[in-house]
Design a protein around this motif. Sequence first.
Motif, PDB file in Angstrom:
ATOM      1  N   ASP A   9      37.104 -19.076 -13.285  1.00  0.00           N
ATOM      2  CA  ASP A   9      36.976 -17.939 -12.387  1.00  0.00           C
ATOM      3  C   ASP A   9      37.069 -18.344 -10.926  1.00  0.00           C
ATOM      4  O   ASP A   9      36.284 -17.920 -10.076  1.00  0.00           O
ATOM      5  N   ASP A  41      26.455 -18.437  -9.956  1.00  0.00           N
ATOM      6  CA  ASP A  41      26.536 -17.692 -11.212  1.00  0.00           C
ATOM      7  C   ASP A  41      26.995 -18.549 -12.387  1.00  0.00           C
ATOM      8  O   ASP A  41      26.960 -18.082 -13.524  1.00  0.00           O
ATOM      9  N   HIS A  42      27.417 -19.792 -12.140  1.00  0.00           N
ATOM     10  CA  HIS A  42      27.823 -20.690 -13.222  1.00  0.00           C
ATOM     11  C   HIS A  42      26.632 -21.550 -13.632  1.00  0.00           C
ATOM     12  O   HIS A  42      26.165 -22.400 -12.873  1.00  0.00           O
ATOM     13  N   ASP A  65      22.241 -14.673  -9.217  1.00  0.00           N
ATOM     14  CA  ASP A  65      22.765 -13.610  -8.354  1.00  0.00           C
ATOM     15  C   ASP A  65      21.741 -13.268  -7.280  1.00  0.00           C
ATOM     16  O   ASP A  65      20.663 -13.872  -7.204  1.00  0.00           O
ATOM     17  N   MET A  86      31.111 -17.061  -4.144  1.00  0.00           N
ATOM     18  CA  MET A  86      31.641 -16.163  -5.163  1.00  0.00           C
ATOM     19  C   MET A  86      30.550 -15.821  -6.178  1.00  0.00           C
ATOM     20  O   MET A  86      30.324 -16.564  -7.129  1.00  0.00           O
ATOM     21  N   LEU A  87      29.874 -14.687  -5.963  1.00  0.00           N
ATOM     22  CA  LEU A  87      28.807 -14.252  -6.855  1.00  0.00           C
ATOM     23  C   LEU A  87      29.111 -12.853  -7.376  1.00  0.00           C
ATOM     24  O   LEU A  87      29.771 -12.057  -6.692  1.00  0.00           O
ATOM     25  N   PRO A  88      28.639 -12.527  -8.566  1.00  0.00           N
ATOM     26  CA  PRO A  88      28.819 -11.166  -9.063  1.00  0.00           C
ATOM     27  C   PRO A  88      27.952 -10.190  -8.278  1.00  0.00           C
ATOM     28  O   PRO A  88      26.876 -10.540  -7.803  1.00  0.00           O
ATOM     29  N   GLY A  89      28.439  -8.959  -8.121  1.00  0.00           N
ATOM     30  CA  GLY A  89      27.684  -7.988  -7.343  1.00  0.00           C
ATOM     31  C   GLY A  89      27.760  -8.314  -5.862  1.00  0.00           C
ATOM     32  O   GLY A  89      28.843  -8.447  -5.291  1.00  0.00           O
ATOM     33  N   ASP A  91      28.064 -10.464  -2.819  1.00  0.00           N
ATOM     34  CA  ASP A  91      28.612 -11.817  -2.678  1.00  0.00           C
ATOM     35  C   ASP A  91      27.781 -12.666  -1.719  1.00  0.00           C
ATOM     36  O   ASP A  91      26.859 -12.184  -1.066  1.00  0.00           O
TER      37      ASP A  91
END
Length: 269
Positions: A9, A41-42, A65, A86-89, A91
Amino acid sequence: MTRLVRCGDGHNSTHIPRTGVLRLGYIPSMPSAPHILIVDDHREIRDLVARALIKEGFRTSVAADGRAMRKVLADGRIDLILLDLMLPGEDGLSLCRSLRAESNIPIIMLTAKGDELDRVIGLEMGADDYLPKPFGSRELVARIKAVLRRSQEKAVADPSGPQPRRYHFDRWHLDTGTRELHRQDGVTIPLSTGEYDLLVVMVERPQRVLSRDQLLDLARGRAANALDRSIDTQVSRLRRKLEHDPSDPKIIKTVWGGGYVFTPAVSRE
């Protein structure tokens, strides 16, 4: 030994040395260690970075997150945040901006993007440093130590610290500028340093269950002794000063097996 981690990703590989068993969160055997929050997020990256930092003597907490990050910040004292872009929701740039608006916790941005524009934007948002992936553990540790050192030097150069605040709860007013506790009838109640520090932690986190370890870490930070049970003593003393009936406390309640909760609604000026 160095392990090469492949990240999907959009994440590049990250070089982090392998160590022993992963231990996250508060480590009683290292009360003086800086506490680093890793926001990525990983999961594999979080775990590998945590291992590398624990090997170097740091304490670590992790979050996937922004929501988890805020919970960790509310529950413990953090000395530095490693924040992935680069984070979900929400950033990393947005989180960095909101963090900087409300605190001066040092932030190092981590990202797979090595473009100069991304570095500039991250720094403009308030980050203290920027480390593109892949990175080696030695460079990461060196940058963390450098940022912590600059942060400490800045604190010494600017001893004013946070702006004074007044907290109102029940029949009490706590003024952090004068470090005084006033009752509604105008009586000033003297507080020891330990009582004051603990009360500030509680009024800033009302109606939350806080364990003894959390209260100890938040109130005394790196000066805390992991075997110190003085929290119970300080709570008892605060109850004698705050409560109508210390034997039946209504303001600071014990949560059996959990710690304590500060029950009143708190307003702040």
